[in-house]
Motif scaffolding. Structure first.
Motif, PDB file in Angstrom:
ATOM      1  N   THR A 143      -1.620  12.784 -15.544  1.00  0.00           N
ATOM      2  CA  THR A 143      -2.947  12.806 -14.923  1.00  0.00           C
ATOM      3  C   THR A 143      -2.760  12.959 -13.424  1.00  0.00           C
ATOM      4  O   THR A 143      -1.646  12.927 -12.902  1.00  0.00           O
ATOM      5  N   PHE A 144      -3.878  13.123 -12.716  1.00  0.00           N
ATOM      6  CA  PHE A 144      -3.841  13.099 -11.257  1.00  0.00           C
ATOM      7  C   PHE A 144      -3.675  11.655 -10.801  1.00  0.00           C
ATOM      8  O   PHE A 144      -4.080  10.704 -11.492  1.00  0.00           O
ATOM      9  N   VAL A 145      -3.109  11.468  -9.618  1.00  0.00           N
ATOM     10  CA  VAL A 145      -2.756  10.135  -9.146  1.00  0.00           C
ATOM     11  C   VAL A 145      -3.949   9.187  -9.057  1.00  0.00           C
ATOM     12  O   VAL A 145      -3.780   7.957  -9.124  1.00  0.00           O
ATOM     13  N   ALA A 146      -5.161   9.710  -8.936  1.00  0.00           N
ATOM     14  CA  ALA A 146      -6.343   8.852  -8.791  1.00  0.00           C
ATOM     15  C   ALA A 146      -6.530   7.918  -9.977  1.00  0.00           C
ATOM     16  O   ALA A 146      -7.067   6.814  -9.814  1.00  0.00           O
ATOM     17  N   SER A 147      -6.091   8.338 -11.171  1.00  0.00           N
ATOM     18  CA  SER A 147      -6.270   7.507 -12.367  1.00  0.00           C
ATOM     19  C   SER A 147      -5.484   6.204 -12.277  1.00  0.00           C
ATOM     20  O   SER A 147      -5.830   5.220 -12.933  1.00  0.00           O
ATOM     21  N   ALA A 148      -4.410   6.210 -11.502  1.00  0.00           N
ATOM     22  CA  ALA A 148      -3.619   5.000 -11.286  1.00  0.00           C
ATOM     23  C   ALA A 148      -3.953   4.336  -9.956  1.00  0.00           C
ATOM     24  O   ALA A 148      -3.997   3.101  -9.857  1.00  0.00           O
ATOM     25  N   ASN A 149      -4.201   5.147  -8.933  1.00  0.00           N
ATOM     26  CA  ASN A 149      -4.469   4.599  -7.599  1.00  0.00           C
ATOM     27  C   ASN A 149      -5.656   3.643  -7.589  1.00  0.00           C
ATOM     28  O   ASN A 149      -5.688   2.687  -6.801  1.00  0.00           O
ATOM     29  N   CYS A 150      -6.651   3.904  -8.440  1.00  0.00           N
ATOM     30  CA  CYS A 150      -7.865   3.081  -8.432  1.00  0.00           C
ATOM     31  C   CYS A 150      -7.549   1.610  -8.659  1.00  0.00           C
ATOM     32  O   CYS A 150      -8.185   0.724  -8.068  1.00  0.00           O
ATOM     33  N   ALA A 151      -6.559   1.337  -9.507  1.00  0.00           N
ATOM     34  CA  ALA A 151      -6.165  -0.063  -9.736  1.00  0.00           C
ATOM     35  C   ALA A 151      -5.449  -0.630  -8.521  1.00  0.00           C
ATOM     36  O   ALA A 151      -5.648  -1.798  -8.144  1.00  0.00           O
ATOM     37  N   ARG A 152      -4.622   0.197  -7.879  1.00  0.00           N
ATOM     38  CA  ARG A 152      -3.909  -0.254  -6.685  1.00  0.00           C
ATOM     39  C   ARG A 152      -4.871  -0.568  -5.547  1.00  0.00           C
ATOM     40  O   ARG A 152      -4.639  -1.494  -4.766  1.00  0.00           O
ATOM     41  N   TYR A 153      -5.972   0.196  -5.452  1.00  0.00           N
ATOM     42  CA  TYR A 153      -6.984  -0.104  -4.435  1.00  0.00           C
ATOM     43  C   TYR A 153      -7.509  -1.536  -4.592  1.00  0.00           C
ATOM     44  O   TYR A 153      -7.941  -2.159  -3.616  1.00  0.00           O
TER      45      TYR A 153
END
Length: 379
Positions: free
Chosen positions: A79-89
């Motif tokens: 997937t694009f990184v946003a699918s994981a980054n959202c949790a890191r935010y």
């Protein structure tokens, strides 16, 4: 040049935007609620919450479900990184579940095994984010059954899947999830120039999502913490963000939604043609799926030839693209402890894959040119 994806803008779209430009409502306005109702109705969902892009939608979806420091969120590495980054935010930790090599979506059997091990270790995810890669829905019934057993919430990342269906029901109906997220970037099925939207059947979640997209400011009298002193008063009741969509974008979105069925029908026709035209070539075609929205048409070639074939097509003006570099191999995630070999199916797919042009305005002649150029490149 033939791009891998491109928006389709008509005079009706332009007129809808011009009408807003000539009105008093440029940023916030009634068009946003109309767009939310239009998408929610098309998805058979109770609520729609429009935002400035799908990344912001994923972020506030996590927040609305209570994701925070110490929590764990799982998603697909393909997937694009946003699918994981959202949790890191949100300060949460991230992990991944490898893909099914046939569907290229999160593998439910691998998810089940990983959940069992996680329960034994006492570290279960709070949220799982299945990604409907290329427009095909994940096996949401199976994922929902696991959610019931293991107690996690579900956010469907349907950024590729506006207009897709699952078990005869539109993706976004949230029959098997808490929240679904859509993207309206110009290369997606429909566009609002930039934009995203969340659907949910949970009224309390919808209200919180609407509040989070607008600075955490109370969205009605029932959310106020004290009696207002006057009509001028607003109350910020939590920390939110400026993730709002504009009235201009919403007007474009409403106009585009009127052609959603036509967009999907043409994409599916082009996919059927690709399947036929590529049948005698040494490529792996994506698995047929009539219910997919077909945002992408990814093919696989031998890994040792991928770069050569990719470069030959680009040199010929055919702007193929790779979707995606596995998230866990990105430098940021490698610094968190992930690395090559962690999710071998996603890595194997990445080493062989690129996406052929697929968009509403792609002509049959252009498609034949793409296939003929690919044929020559593979010789």
């Amino acid at each position: 040049m033939i791009p891998y994806g491109r928006q389709n803008i008509t005079e009706a779209d332009i007129s809808a935007v011009v009408e807003v430009l000539q009105s008093t409502w440029l940023t916030q306005g009634p068009g946003i609620a109309e767009f939310e109702r239009t998408v929610a109705k098309a998805c058979q969902a109770s609520h729609g919450v429009a935002v400035c892009n799908a990344t912001s939608a994923l972020h506030i979806a996590c927040l609305a479900l209570g994701v925070g420091p110490g929590d764990l969120v799982w998603t697909s590495p393909n997937t694009f990184v946003a699918s994981a980054n959202c949790a890191r935010y949100c300060g949460a930790d991230v992990d991944f579940v490898d893909i099914d090599p046939a569907t290229l979506n999160l593998c439910t059997s691998k998810l089940a095994l990983k959940l069992k091990a996680a329960r034994d270790a006492g570290r279960l995810p709070k949220v799982v984010i299945p990604v409907h890669f290329a427009g095909r829905s994940c096996d949401m019934q199976a994922i929902a059954a696991l959610a019931k057993e293991y107690g996690f919430a579900i956010i469907e990342d349907a950024s590729h899947a506006v207009g897709a269906s699952y078990q005869g029901v539109p993706v976004g109906a949230c029959h098997y999830s808490d929240i679904t997220v859509f993207s309206f970037h110009p290369v997606k099925i429909i566009t609002t120039a930039e934009g995203g939207l969340l659907t949910t059947n949970n009224t309390a979640l919808a209200k919180r999502l609407a509040r989070l997209r607008s600075h955490g400011i109370a969205q009605g009298p029932e959310q106020l913490v004290s009696e207002p002193a006057g009509a001028w008063e607003y109350q910020q009741v939590e920390l939110g963000f400026n993730y709002r969509m504009t009235n201009l974008q919403a007007a474009l979105g409403v106009s585009q939604m009127a052609r959603l069925d036509a967009f999907i029908a043409r994409r599916r026709q082009l996919v059927r043609q690709y399947h036929t035209l590529l049948a005698d070539l040494p490529v792996v075609r994506p698995q047929a799926c009539e219910a997919s929205a077909w945002h992408l048409y990814p093919i696989r070639v031998p890994a040792e030839r991928r770069l050569e074939v990719f470069n030959t097509l680009r040199a010929a003006g055919i702007w193929v693209q790779v979707h995606y570099i596995p998230v866990h191999t990105q430098p940021y995630y490698r610094a968190l402890g992930f690395g090559p070999g962690d999710f071998p199916e996603a890595e194997r797919y990445f080493s062989e894959a690129f996406s052929l042009p697929l968009f509403y305005e792609l002509t049959d002649e252009q498609q034949l040119h793409v296939v003929n150029t690919l044929r020559e490149a593979l010789r």
